[in-house]
Write an enzyme that holds these catalytic residues in place. Structure first.
Site, short mmCIF file in Angstrom:
data_model
loop_
_atom_site.label_atom_id
_atom_site.label_comp_id
_atom_site.label_asym_id
_atom_site.label_seq_id
_atom_site.Cartn_x
_atom_site.Cartn_y
_atom_site.Cartn_z
N GLU A 255 0.80 -1.24 0.00
CA GLU A 255 0.00 0.00 0.00
C GLU A 255 0.83 1.28 0.00
O GLU A 255 0.57 2.19 0.79
CB GLU A 255 -0.97 -0.01 1.19
CG GLU A 255 -1.86 -1.25 1.20
CD GLU A 255 -2.76 -1.34 2.43
OE1 GLU A 255 -2.72 -0.45 3.29
OE2 GLU A 255 -3.52 -2.33 2.51
N GLU B 8 -6.26 -10.83 -1.22
CA GLU B 8 -7.08 -10.59 -0.02
C GLU B 8 -8.57 -10.53 -0.38
O GLU B 8 -9.29 -9.65 0.08
CB GLU B 8 -6.66 -9.27 0.66
CG GLU B 8 -5.19 -9.19 1.01
CD GLU B 8 -4.79 -7.91 1.76
OE1 GLU B 8 -5.67 -7.18 2.26
OE2 GLU B 8 -3.57 -7.64 1.83
O1 9MR Z 1 -7.51 -8.02 8.69
C1 9MR Z 1 -6.49 -7.25 9.31
C2 9MR Z 1 -6.96 -6.69 10.64
O2 9MR Z 1 -7.19 -7.75 11.55
C3 9MR Z 1 -5.91 -5.75 11.21
O3 9MR Z 1 -6.43 -5.12 12.36
C4 9MR Z 1 -5.52 -4.69 10.18
C5 9MR Z 1 -4.36 -3.84 10.68
O4 9MR Z 1 -3.19 -4.58 10.87
O5 9MR Z 1 -5.12 -5.31 8.96
C6 9MR Z 1 -6.11 -6.11 8.38
O6 9MR Z 1 -5.63 -6.65 7.17
C7 9MR Z 1 -5.30 -5.70 6.15
C8 9MR Z 1 -4.09 -6.21 5.44
O7 9MR Z 1 -3.04 -6.46 6.33
C9 9MR Z 1 -3.64 -5.24 4.35
N1 9MR Z 1 -4.74 -4.94 3.45
C10 9MR Z 1 -5.99 -4.52 4.07
C11 9MR Z 1 -6.42 -5.57 5.10
C12 9MR Z 1 -7.77 -5.19 5.71
O8 9MR Z 1 -7.68 -3.99 6.40
#
Ligand code: 9MR
Length: 371
Positions: free
Chosen positions: A167, A280
């Site tokens: 990102e 994802e």
């Molecule tokens: O699903 C993840 C959530 O449990 C966490 O709190 C968050 C922050 O670390 O990240 C979420 O996963 C993200 C992923 O790492 C990167 N792309 C977006 C995902 C959804 O927010």
């Protein structure tokens, strides 16, 4: 079965989505009447086409809830930890790394011969609190690089593919090269990101290295598509050792999806010599009315429509869902529905039963061209 010519649907979805949705509903009704235990897994369906089906896992339920673990093992050939390899949980203090949960997941993958994706070494959103001042100071880039190197080195030979950088593109921030307004990017620019890839390659020469990002699927996201293409091109032209682009695929049921635009985008990424993985996948139903059958039908139709286009691109190597079951989706908290109902965003429901979305993935895999 509900009457799909109803007033609400006519008002809320266009004809094409309606036809797709109705088709998916009929298909899922047909398939779900078959013996469930005799169903071919998503893993096998993908393998048949030279693709890989995988899912994100969370160590909490994975090691405490047998039906969840069984569900993962039934369908997945690849897993990726939801949070366990991120910087904050792996290095809560400056002095010592804590790979306990990440290790458990890596061992689970090894014990069950699953492929393991690493997620993620460099991400503006997840550095631990103790890094805050350092990252915004003179040694910020050095610290981020050191972290990436150590993390990837720790799992050397065990992770088949890393999201090295996650990102980094945010056109709305108005910074050079559309990079996100984050100190290491502000200071080092794309050269710094190239360095992250060099460090990753050194740390684990056999791992495939991915750049991972979101919001490139819909008509309205042209700015991000263009910015990411230019970014990937620059990264490649600097000689950065990058193997692929991870397209997160956090979809939104009822958003405007233009197949031709998306096909073109995928082929432009492929033309850069990159592989592509949907990393994802989930489908938010925040825009849909409460009726569960309607939500499931539209979510399934959108999944099928999206995956059909995705799998047509020969550079696509597989698909990872951001969870197997609605029970543990980040969307309930990350993007709650206004009516507070739980979202129906993943292949299995809260009790691990297959939903139309599962059958939509199965169907898309069955119709995917072979690699
Ligand atoms: O699903 C993840 C959530 O449990 C966490 O709190 C968050 C922050 O670390 O990240 C979420 O996963 C993200 C992923 O790492 C990167 N792309 C977006 C995902 C959804 O927010």
């Amino acid at each position: 079965m509900r009457d799909y010519s109803g007033h609400w649907l006519a008002k809320h979805i266009d004809r094409r989505t309606f036809l797709l949705a109705a088709g998916a509903a009929i298909a899922s009704a047909r398939v779900s009447s078959a013996d469930e235990s005799g169903e071919t897994s998503l893993r096998q369906r993908a393998e048949k086409k030279g693709l890989v089906f995988g899912t994100q896992v969370n160590a909490g339920p994975l090691f405490s809830l047998k039906p969840y673990q069984d569900a993962v093992l039934r369908d997945a050939a690849m897993i990726v930890p939801e949070n366990e390899m991120k910087w904050r949980p792996t290095q809560p203090t400056a002095r010592q790394a804590n790979y306990f949960n990440a290790e458990r997941i890596a061992k689970f993958a090894e014990d069950n011969t699953l492929l393991l994706r690493g997620h993620t070494a460099v991400w503006h959103q997840n550095p631990p609190a103790w890094t805050k001042d350092i990252i915004s100071g003179d040694d910020g880039e050095k610290l981020v690089l050191k972290h990436a190197r150590e993390l990837i080195e720790h799992f050397r030979g065990r992770v088949m593919e890393w999201d090295v950088v996650n990102e980094a593109i945010a056109p709305e921030d108005g910074m050079p090269d559309n990079l996100r307004n984050w100190a290491p990017y502000n200071k080092g620019g794309i050269d710094f990101i190239a360095d992250c890839f060099y460090a990753a390659r050194q740390a684990d020469p056999k791992a495939k290295l991915y750049y991972n990002d979101y919001s490139v699927y819909y008509q309205s996201q042209g700015l991000r598509r263009d910015a990411i293409l230019v970014f990937l091109e620059k990264l490649k032209s600097k000689g950065a050792p990058i193997d692929g682009f991870g397209i997160q695929s956090h979809l939104i049921a009822n958003a405007e999806f233009d197949e031709a635009i998306y096909r073109r985008f995928l082929s432009e990424v492929a033309d850069l010599g990159l592989k592509i993985r949907a990393t994802e996948l989930d489908v938010s139903d925040v825009r849909l009315e409460p009726d569960i059958q309607i939500r499931d039908t539209i979510v399934a139709a959108h999944t099928k429509q999206y995956l059909d286009v995705l799998f047509d691109e020969p550079a696509v190597v597989g698909l990872v869902t951001w969870g197997m079951t609605d029970r543990f989706s980040w969307l309930h908290e990350g993007w709650p529905r206004r009516d507070r109902l739980r979202q129906r965003c993943l292949p299995l429901d809260d009790n691990f039963a297959r939903k139309p979305m599962w059958y939509a993935i199965a169907d898309a895999l069955d119709h995917a061209p072979s690699r």
